[in-house]
Scaffold this active site. Sequence first.
Site, short mmCIF file in Angstrom:
data_model
loop_
_atom_site.label_atom_id
_atom_site.label_comp_id
_atom_site.label_asym_id
_atom_site.label_seq_id
_atom_site.Cartn_x
_atom_site.Cartn_y
_atom_site.Cartn_z
N GLY A 89 3.78 3.59 5.58
CA GLY A 89 3.65 3.95 4.17
C GLY A 89 2.82 5.17 3.87
O GLY A 89 2.63 5.49 2.69
N HIS A 122 -7.08 9.65 3.50
CA HIS A 122 -7.53 9.02 2.25
C HIS A 122 -7.72 7.53 2.48
O HIS A 122 -6.91 6.87 3.13
CB HIS A 122 -6.55 9.27 1.10
CG HIS A 122 -5.12 8.94 1.41
ND1 HIS A 122 -4.31 9.78 2.13
CD2 HIS A 122 -4.36 7.87 1.10
CE1 HIS A 122 -3.11 9.24 2.26
NE2 HIS A 122 -3.11 8.07 1.64
#
Length: 115
Positions: A94, A101
């Site tokens: 994903g 991040h």
Amino acid sequence: MIASDACLFCKIIAGDIPGDIVLITDDVVAFRDVNPVAPTHVLVVPRDHAANAAETAAADPALVGSLVAAAAEVASREGLDDYRMVFNTGAGVGQSVFHTHLHVLGGRSMTWPPG
Ligand code: 5GP
Ligand code: ZN
């Protein structure tokens, strides 16, 4: 500072693209996810560009500690005792933005394992 011209999050860090910023430190920036999947959904990113958390760890191990500490500070400011931290690594699980991040997710109950 290490930046990548084509990188969306480098542009948010630089202020070239607007972001709903919730925390700024010398080495990390945290801003709200544009497509939140929980009442609190904040992305904590290092100022220095790297493609994923492992690359950041290889380049600067302490910076990963800064990301986790900033995530805890964001959760505290949001009033969260319970929250989830996620580093997606690779498109197959994903990852869609290839600037490291740390997702900070909270404000609702969550199941395990993740989908
Ligand atoms: P990933 O799927 O790579 O783990 O997470 C990338 C996240 O970035 C996604 O949750 C997505 O909603 C978020 N995102 C994508 N584009 C933007 C943007 O322009 N601004 C903000 N604030 N978040 C974004
Ligand atoms: Zn970047």
